[in-house]
Design a protein around this motif. Structure first.
Motif, short mmCIF file in Angstrom:
data_model
loop_
_atom_site.label_atom_id
_atom_site.label_comp_id
_atom_site.label_asym_id
_atom_site.label_seq_id
_atom_site.Cartn_x
_atom_site.Cartn_y
_atom_site.Cartn_z
N ARG A 1 37.17 28.52 51.80
CA ARG A 1 35.97 28.53 50.95
C ARG A 1 35.10 27.31 51.20
NH1 ARG A 1 38.33 30.60 45.06
NH2 ARG A 1 38.45 32.82 45.63
N SER A 2 35.73 26.16 51.44
CA SER A 2 34.95 24.95 51.71
C SER A 2 34.16 25.05 53.00
CB SER A 2 35.87 23.74 51.76
OG SER A 2 36.75 23.81 52.88
N LEU A 3 34.61 25.92 53.91
CA LEU A 3 33.91 26.13 55.17
C LEU A 3 32.84 27.21 55.06
CD1 LEU A 3 36.93 25.91 57.64
CD2 LEU A 3 35.16 24.19 57.24
N GLY A 4 32.63 27.73 53.85
CA GLY A 4 31.58 28.71 53.64
C GLY A 4 32.00 30.15 53.86
N THR A 5 33.29 30.42 53.88
CA THR A 5 33.77 31.79 54.07
C THR A 5 33.53 32.60 52.81
OG1 THR A 5 35.51 30.90 55.50
CG2 THR A 5 35.74 33.19 54.79
N ARG A 6 33.01 33.81 52.97
CA ARG A 6 32.78 34.67 51.83
C ARG A 6 34.10 35.21 51.28
NH1 ARG A 6 27.55 38.26 53.88
NH2 ARG A 6 26.10 36.48 54.13
N HIS A 7 34.03 35.75 50.06
CA HIS A 7 35.26 36.12 49.36
C HIS A 7 36.05 37.18 50.12
CE1 HIS A 7 37.99 36.52 46.00
NE2 HIS A 7 37.89 37.83 46.13
N TRP A 8 35.40 38.25 50.55
CA TRP A 8 36.14 39.31 51.23
C TRP A 8 36.58 38.88 52.63
CZ3 TRP A 8 38.37 42.73 48.55
CH2 TRP A 8 37.82 43.17 47.34
N GLN A 9 35.87 37.90 53.19
CA GLN A 9 36.35 37.34 54.45
C GLN A 9 37.61 36.50 54.23
OE1 GLN A 9 32.71 35.33 55.75
NE2 GLN A 9 32.52 36.79 57.45
N VAL A 10 37.67 35.84 53.08
CA VAL A 10 38.89 35.11 52.74
C VAL A 10 40.07 36.07 52.63
CG1 VAL A 10 40.02 33.74 50.94
CG2 VAL A 10 37.66 33.25 51.58
N VAL A 11 39.82 37.23 52.03
CA VAL A 11 40.89 38.22 51.89
C VAL A 11 41.34 38.73 53.25
CG1 VAL A 11 41.47 40.49 50.97
CG2 VAL A 11 40.18 38.88 49.57
N SER A 12 40.39 39.07 54.11
CA SER A 12 40.73 39.69 55.39
C SER A 12 41.23 38.69 56.42
CB SER A 12 39.51 40.44 55.95
OG SER A 12 38.44 39.53 56.19
N GLU A 13 40.75 37.43 56.36
CA GLU A 13 41.07 36.47 57.40
C GLU A 13 42.11 35.44 56.98
OE1 GLU A 13 37.50 34.71 58.85
OE2 GLU A 13 36.49 36.64 59.16
N VAL A 14 42.37 35.31 55.68
CA VAL A 14 43.33 34.32 55.22
C VAL A 14 44.47 34.98 54.44
CG1 VAL A 14 43.67 32.24 53.84
CG2 VAL A 14 41.57 32.52 55.15
N VAL A 15 44.11 35.70 53.37
CA VAL A 15 45.11 36.26 52.47
C VAL A 15 45.93 37.34 53.16
CG1 VAL A 15 45.47 37.49 50.30
CG2 VAL A 15 43.75 35.68 50.44
N LEU A 16 45.25 38.28 53.80
CA LEU A 16 45.97 39.40 54.42
C LEU A 16 46.91 38.95 55.53
CD1 LEU A 16 46.24 42.43 54.10
CD2 LEU A 16 44.41 42.74 55.77
N PRO A 17 46.47 38.08 56.47
CA PRO A 17 47.45 37.61 57.48
C PRO A 17 48.62 36.84 56.88
CG PRO A 17 45.21 37.20 58.21
CD PRO A 17 45.11 37.61 56.79
N ALA A 18 48.37 36.05 55.83
CA ALA A 18 49.46 35.28 55.23
C ALA A 18 50.45 36.18 54.50
CB ALA A 18 48.89 34.24 54.27
N ALA A 19 49.94 37.26 53.89
CA ALA A 19 50.81 38.18 53.15
C ALA A 19 51.40 39.27 54.05
CB ALA A 19 50.03 38.83 52.01
N ALA A 20 51.01 39.33 55.31
CA ALA A 20 51.43 40.41 56.20
C ALA A 20 52.95 40.55 56.33
CB ALA A 20 50.79 40.24 57.58
N PRO A 21 53.73 39.45 56.45
CA PRO A 21 55.19 39.64 56.54
C PRO A 21 55.78 40.34 55.32
CG PRO A 21 54.58 37.45 57.28
CD PRO A 21 53.35 38.04 56.69
N SER A 22 55.31 39.98 54.13
CA SER A 22 55.80 40.64 52.93
C SER A 22 55.37 42.09 52.87
CB SER A 22 55.31 39.89 51.69
OG SER A 22 55.83 40.46 50.51
#
Length: 287
Positions: free
Chosen positions: A186-207
């Protein structure tokens, strides 16, 4: 001292020696693992053969009517030569694929919402938690009443069985994402759904992958139960029909087909997950 004019061969570096030994070590470990797996299966078959041929009786458990492996093998070969096998398997595979695909799509979507938004957790999670402990078999009478065809009702049963493992593992994976990663994005200006697709989803992918693998197993369990009660075709129906006809070899053959396809489909999901997550390497298992 070395003679003049002679050259000394360079010593192998530790890194080069490690690279040379690594393929042999990996091959030896893989060979050991496969040998252990095959020996484990062979021990189970031998134990089965002993219990069925001696008609072992342990009081609470009796193997007097259990067919031996040789009879089951002959029945399996007869079924392989019959068009009934392909007919039953095609119906079962279609029902599992349809129910699992719907459960994966809805489970991952709901899991992302519940894991990311408090309003979704407060409104969506309570009714889902009430429905979660209900076994899929208990849905069969209601599914028959709700859907116009038995085919849709059986797909619904497989969907119900696979939904909750996928949903809960997705929720736990999303909730376990490091908050510092989200704050940095977010500090780098990433939009909310980009945070979901580029940060949250890859981090949660193993689970999520774990939930998909578990959900596939429950898909087969629920499908067989549904086919036994309301189906006319399918490997679960074949197993139940073998029981009603006292074809004991057919019961075991049907069970083995269910186990093989359940194991194979779960292995495909795990393999696809490893390809989709090259960054993830679990390190908790010892040699």
């Amino acid at each position: 001292m070395a003679a003049v004019g002679t050259t000394l061969a360079p010593a192998a570096t530790p890194d080069a020696a490690g690279r040379a030994c690594a393929p042999r070590a990996v091959g030896a470990v893989a060979w050991t693992r496969w040998t252990a797996r095959l020996l484990s299966l062979a021990a189970c078959v031998l134990l089965w053969h002993w219990a069925s041929t001696t008609r072992a009786n342990f009081g609470l458990v009796s193997f007097a009517n259990l067919p031996p492996p040789a009879d089951v093998t002959r029945a399996a070969l007869d079924l392989l030569q019959s068009p009934k096998l392909l007919h039953h398997l095609s119906y079962s595979l279609w029902r599992v694929a349809a129910g699992f695909a719907a459960a994966a799509a809805l489970g991952i979507a709901l899991g992302l919402l519940i894991g990311r938004f408090r309003w979704a957790e407060a409104t969506l999670l309570p009714p889902l938690e009430v429905l979660r402990p209900i076994p899929a078999v208990a849905w069969i009478p209601l599914a028959i009443l709700m859907f116009p065809s038995s085919e849709l009702s059986m797909i619904f049963i497989t969907f119900t069985g696979a939904l909750f493992p996928i949903l809960l593992n997705t929720v736990h994976g999303v909730e376990g994402v490091d908050a510092r990663l989200v704050a940095s994005a977010r500090s780098l200006g990433t939009r909310h759904w980009q945070v979901v697709s580029e940060v949250v989803l890859p981090a949660a992918a193993p689970s999520i992958a774990t939930g998909l693998s578990i959900g596939m197993g429950t898909c087969w369990f629920c499908l067989v139960s549904a086919e036994m009660i309301s189906g006319q075709f399918g490997i679960g129906y074949y197993t139940w029909e073998s029981y009603t006809l006292q074809n004991y070899e057919g019961i075991v053959v049907g069970m083995l087909w269910i186990g093989l396809f359940g194991m194979g489909s779960s292995a495909l999901i795990r393999g696809a997950a490893r390809l989709a997550m090259p960054w993830y390497r679990p390190g908790g298992r010892s040699a």
